[in-house]
Structure formats: structure tokens, C-alpha cells
Design a protein around this motif. Sequence first.
Motif, PDB file in Angstrom:
ATOM      1  N   VAL A  92       0.859  -1.194   0.000  1.00  0.00           N
ATOM      2  CA  VAL A  92       0.000   0.000   0.000  1.00  0.00           C
ATOM      3  C   VAL A  92       0.899   1.248   0.000  1.00  0.00           C
ATOM      4  O   VAL A  92       1.732   1.416   0.882  1.00  0.00           O
ATOM      5  N   GLN A  93       0.713   2.113  -0.979  1.00  0.00           N
ATOM      6  CA  GLN A  93       1.604   3.264  -1.120  1.00  0.00           C
ATOM      7  C   GLN A  93       1.135   4.482  -0.325  1.00  0.00           C
ATOM      8  O   GLN A  93       1.929   5.261   0.152  1.00  0.00           O
ATOM      9  N   ARG A  94      -0.193   4.646  -0.164  1.00  0.00           N
ATOM     10  CA  ARG A  94      -0.711   5.866   0.479  1.00  0.00           C
ATOM     11  C   ARG A  94      -1.511   5.510   1.742  1.00  0.00           C
ATOM     12  O   ARG A  94      -2.403   4.650   1.687  1.00  0.00           O
ATOM     13  N   LEU A  95      -1.178   6.186   2.829  1.00  0.00           N
ATOM     14  CA  LEU A  95      -1.871   5.943   4.115  1.00  0.00           C
ATOM     15  C   LEU A  95      -1.985   7.266   4.849  1.00  0.00           C
ATOM     16  O   LEU A  95      -1.082   8.103   4.767  1.00  0.00           O
ATOM     17  N   LEU A  96      -3.104   7.456   5.569  1.00  0.00           N
ATOM     18  CA  LEU A  96      -3.266   8.651   6.388  1.00  0.00           C
ATOM     19  C   LEU A  96      -3.458   8.233   7.838  1.00  0.00           C
ATOM     20  O   LEU A  96      -4.405   7.511   8.167  1.00  0.00           O
ATOM     21  N   PHE A  97      -2.556   8.700   8.689  1.00  0.00           N
ATOM     22  CA  PHE A  97      -2.594   8.379  10.116  1.00  0.00           C
ATOM     23  C   PHE A  97      -3.200   9.553  10.886  1.00  0.00           C
ATOM     24  O   PHE A  97      -2.791  10.700  10.700  1.00  0.00           O
TER      25      PHE A  97
END
Length: 322
Positions: free
Chosen positions: A99-104
Amino acid sequence: MRGQRVFVAGHRGMVGGAIVRRLQALGYGDIVVRSHAELDLTRQADVERFFAGQGIEAVFLAAAKVGGIHANHSYPADFILQNLQIQCNVIGAAHQAGVQRLLFLGSSCIYPRLAPQPMTEAALLTGPLEPTNEPYAIAKIAGIKLCESFNRQFGRDYRSVMPTNLYGPGDNFHPENSHVIPALMRRFHQAVQNDEPEVVVWGSGTPLREFLHVDDMAAASVFVHELAPAAYQAHTEPMLSHINVGTGVDCSIAELARTMAQVTGYRGRVVFDATKPDGAPRKLMEVSRLADMGWRAQWSLADGLADTYRWYREHPQAHRAV
Ligand code: GFB
């Protein structure tokens, strides 16, 4: 981007639920969610198995153990352990699955207790934390650093947003463990219903807090998620990558109590219980990073409280332990 297969972790919570609604409104058609019973995010092997088989392309990490000042003080081990577990498992498994894009999603309590106000992103790790929520704050700081480390070592695009104190439909109205807005809304509402002459507010009433409606937080989250990598990088640094989300306006707890009395129609006395902790004296976010990117909050506190009160009256059982 809106055709991507997106996993929202924590969709049964107030923030995750609002993010799902926002994504749906924007036309995201492939949103993956799992209840706690279906997938326990504190169990590493289960999380890795889930990611390996799902073809997830982007993640919103809104799952967390959260609560107000009393819950943080009462369950410090749960708050640090479960948040670290969830973050390590989801971020690690997302990376393994490509997974390339993640928002924490973090919290304004990552900043030092006495950080200069309003608090800029650069205040991170410049001083001691507020003791009432230090374990939770340490977990959230670790989450930011996990994201940054995967970006630096593996070229991932894992971003972090730090909301100020959130409230809104879907909040937890537990009498002791909730945050101040749902706690006071419930107490003032009950005082009106039962014709009680007095409502107790914890602490001195002098702490200052900034409050953001959860729909604003969801809108900001999707906004930051959708920014092109160059736009995100232009406003952040590899080792100072998080973005504050707030309104830029705060009020005292005493002022909040007055507004709450108006919203609920309560006309009795308000008394302050100084035996209860105040927590940090002030927590106002400096929000120019996000403003420069092109996003601003929409909800006023008065409108947001009225919206939340409407929801609460339709969901009077909306409380869970933590
Ligand atoms: O919302 P709250 O628990 O969050 O409390 P924090 C905010 C202020 O409201 C404190 C006062 O000064 C409380 O003493 N307060 C007054 C009350 N009456 C009440 C009440 O009935 N219930 C509650 N809960 N507060 C949390 C952190 O700190 O902020 C979390 O513990 C998280 O980790 C969250 O970061 C955003 O702002 O003090």
C-alpha cells in the motif's frame, strides 16, 4: 484516486464513520471496512492476513483507543498498548502488502504541555508532555514517526494529521470516560429533563480548548489524502511531516459550559469541581500549514453543538466504556 480500493480502519468510531460518509459523498465506490468482531487490529497475524488478501490501495487509520481526561488517567496501559499495537500492525501490514498511500490520525496532545500557543507542528518533541495523557500521546507520536520512517526507508507516502479536540454525531457520551463536550451535553440534558438546580463541571473552568466538528475533520482528512505528493511535500518535511487540523479559535471550559447551557435550554447553576484535573492549560493549534494548502474549517462551535445535540437526542444510548 476516487476509484481506489480504500480501507477505513475504525469506521464504527466517530471519526472513521465521518470519513466513510465523506468518501461516499465524494464518489469513492470501493470502501473496505471491518468491525472489531471481524478484524481485531491489535492482532498482528490477523491484520497481515487481511491486508495480504484484499488488494487495498490506500488506508485511513482512524482506529484508536480514545477517551477524555479521566479515561486516559484511569487506563494508561490500555491507551499506550492498544494504540501502539493498532498502529504497528496496520502500518506494517499495509507496507508489506504494497500500500503506497496511508493517512494516520493523531491528536493535539502530542505537543508539550507548555508549548508556545498556538502550537506549530515544529513544537513536537520540544518539551515534557501533559501527564494526564502522556501514554496516549507517546503512542500517537510513535505513529507519526512510523509513517515518516517508512517514507524515508521505503519511499512510502504515509501522511499524518493531528486534530484538535473533536466532537460531533457518533461521539461517546459515557458519563466519566468521554471528552468534555459529550460529557457536558449529557449532564446538561439530564439536568433539564430532571429539573435539577445544579450542574457540575470538572476542574477550574479556566483551561482553554479548541473544538473541531468531526465532519470538518473528515473533510480535512480526505483533502490531505488527495493532495498530490509534490503538494504534500512542499508544505512538510521528511522528519516533520504531520499537519495540524483545527479551527484556530479556542474558548475556556467555563465559556463552553455557558454555550452548552444555551444549546440544551438549561437555566440552573453551574458549579466547578476543583478536585477534578484540568489537564493542559491551553491547546490551540496553529493551522497555517493546512490553510496554505487550501483547507479551512467550516463549522462554528454553536452550529456544531446544535448539530451534535440533535444527534444525541436521537441516540440517547450513545455511550460505551471507552
Ligand atoms: O475533553 P477532555 O477530557 O480532554 O477535557 P483534554 C477537557 C477539559 O474539560 C479539561 C474539563 O480541563 C476537563 O477537566 N471538563 C469539565 C471535563 N467537565 C468535564 C467532564 O465532565 N468530562 C471531561 N472529560 N472533561 C484529552 C486527552 O484531554 O484530549 C486525550 O486526555 C485526547 O488524550 C483529547 O488527546 C483530545 O483536552 O483535557
